[in-house]
Design an enzyme around this catalytic site. Structure first.
Site, PDB file in Angstrom:
ATOM      1  N   GLN A  54       0.848  -1.186   0.000  1.00  0.00           N
ATOM      2  CA  GLN A  54       0.000   0.000   0.000  1.00  0.00           C
ATOM      3  C   GLN A  54       0.888   1.243   0.000  1.00  0.00           C
ATOM      4  OE1 GLN A  54      -2.157   1.911   3.245  1.00  0.00           O
ATOM      5  NE2 GLN A  54      -4.053   1.428   2.169  1.00  0.00           N
ATOM      6  N   TYR A  64      -5.618  11.046   3.808  1.00  0.00           N
ATOM      7  CA  TYR A  64      -4.250  11.249   3.356  1.00  0.00           C
ATOM      8  C   TYR A  64      -4.255  11.984   2.002  1.00  0.00           C
ATOM      9  CZ  TYR A  64      -3.407   8.344   7.374  1.00  0.00           C
ATOM     10  OH  TYR A  64      -3.400   7.865   8.656  1.00  0.00           O
ATOM     11  N   ARG A 103      -7.548   2.233  -2.719  1.00  0.00           N
ATOM     12  CA  ARG A 103      -8.447   2.158  -1.552  1.00  0.00           C
ATOM     13  C   ARG A 103      -9.106   3.516  -1.355  1.00  0.00           C
ATOM     14  NH1 ARG A 103      -9.163  -1.087   3.334  1.00  0.00           N
ATOM     15  NH2 ARG A 103      -9.040   0.104   5.275  1.00  0.00           N
ATOM     16  N   GLY A 153      -9.314  -6.321   8.840  1.00  0.00           N
ATOM     17  CA  GLY A 153      -8.174  -5.682   9.471  1.00  0.00           C
ATOM     18  C   GLY A 153      -7.840  -6.324  10.800  1.00  0.00           C
ATOM     19  N   ARG A 154      -8.571  -5.904  11.854  1.00  0.00           N
ATOM     20  CA  ARG A 154      -8.269  -6.402  13.195  1.00  0.00           C
ATOM     21  C   ARG A 154      -8.342  -7.926  13.285  1.00  0.00           C
ATOM     22  NH1 ARG A 154     -12.287  -2.070  15.906  1.00  0.00           N
ATOM     23  NH2 ARG A 154     -13.194  -2.338  13.819  1.00  0.00           N
TER      24      ARG A 154
END
Length: 357
Positions: free
Chosen positions: A98, A177, A224, A312-313
């Site tokens: 990424q 971002y 993404r 993710g987690r």
């Protein structure tokens, strides 16, 4: 019948299942943004995922957001990543890097200069620095002539990523971002061809993706996105129209995938699924939200037309998440205290499930 465990063809890759390990910042790189042996072990432990997307990797020195993050803009960084990608491939996995340019979400104490952004508007909140959290500074607004350099930094890093053994790259266009800042209607106050109307606000994203696709091949490139999200204080007007326009432009490039976060209402997200003709990865619950994604969330989005589901987690705390979901085994909880503290605790110490004889 399509399930999480049905194989899928993604560009030149055959994924053995439809689970994607979502990108997650772990800030455990060595000085100089170098990947480490612990990072190789961490990703290799999770190689049963259909696809791994790495933590955010800065494409340039000024693009670094947090201390302790890895880069892909020097030869030394490329060399440091090769044992990581080799370890994943040896364990039978596939991994994309990424590429994350932090833009205004950074600090002079981290990068040695003012961070940059589309406009001189500070992010909301405190950013991480080598000495601890500090208020986000007002960034330097990019001059018009500088913008192609920053769009091109993703392509430069993508070439290095392929050289380092990654199977492809994902541009981080989400979560406040740099790409997200250009899409925003409050972080981007420009009055030139990169700001104002939707057609101008999507331009940076399209140029960055197009340059990257040209550099390494479109079937190795994904992006993404977090439609309607408010991370770091970004706001977006006309969310459905903005992202429909962006996906319409990106659809001409033949990308590997678009990776959406569940940051808008489901009707908006399903409309974007219809607008995107290619592979869709869906992150089915709000990132960093109160709920951790489970099998029901994944099955729901497969039913709504997603091709792949990112966790993710779940992958952070369960290196064997694929097998746990396949067998209906308990999903271990994450230890949030170890997210960013460095070291191997809460990184390499989550065990696989142990059957009791």
């Amino acid at each position: 019948m399509t399930t999480l465990f049905t194989s899928y063809r993604l560009g030149g890759l055959t994924l053995p299942n439809r689970l994607v390990m979502a990108p997650m910042s772990r800030v455990r790189a060595a000085a100089g943004g170098l990947a480490t042996p612990s990072m190789a072990a961490y990703y290799a432990q999770r190689a049963t995922a259909g696809l791994i997307v790495s933590e955010g990797v800065q494409p340039s020195a000024v693009g670094q957001s947090n201390p302790g993050t890895p880069g892909l803009h020097t030869d030394e960084q490329v060399a440091a990543w090769r044992p990581v990608t080799d370890a994943v491939h040896t364990n039978g996995g596939r991994i994309f890097a990424q590429l994350m340019h932090g833009g205004r979400v950074s600090h002079p104490d981290t990068i040695g200069t003012l961070p940059v952004g589309p406009s001189a508007v500070a992010a909301v909140g405190e950013v991480f620095t080598p000495s601890g959290p500090q208020p986000a500074p007002v960034p330097r607004a990019l001059d018009l002539a500088e913008i192609p350099e920053h769009a091109g930094s993703y392509a430069d890093a993508a070439r290095r990523a392929v050289d380092a053994g990654f199977d492809g790259v994902e541009l981080h266009g989400a979560n406040g971002y740099l790409i997200s800042q250009f899409l925003s209607s409050n972080a981007n106050l420009r009055t030139d061809g990169y700001g104002g109307p939707i057609a101008h606000r999507i331009r940076f994203a399209v140029e960055a993706v197009a340059a990257t696709a040209e550099a390494v091949g479109a079937d190795r490139v994904g992006i993404r996105l977090s439609p309607g999200a408010t991370f770091w204080g970004v706001q977006e007007t006309e969310v459905r129209e903005l992202y429909t326009a962006l996906l319409t432009e990106l659809a001409t490039l033949g990308l590997a995938y678009v990776h959406l976060e569940a940051t808008s209402d489901e009707d908006v997200l399903t409309a974007l699924r219809r607008a995107w003709p290619g592979t869709l990865i869906m992150n089915p619950v709000l990132p960093m939200g109160p709920k951790q994604a489970g099998r029901d969330d994944a099955d729901h989005w497969l039913g709504l037309g997603a091709d792949l589901i990112s966790f993710g987690r779940g992958f952070l705390a369960n290196p064997d998440l694929v097998e746990r979901l396949r067998r209906g085994l308990p999903i271990a909880p994450v230890d949030e205290a170890t997210y960013y503290q460095g070291g191997d605790a809460g990184y390499l110490t989550y065990p696989a499930h142990q059957d009791v004889a």
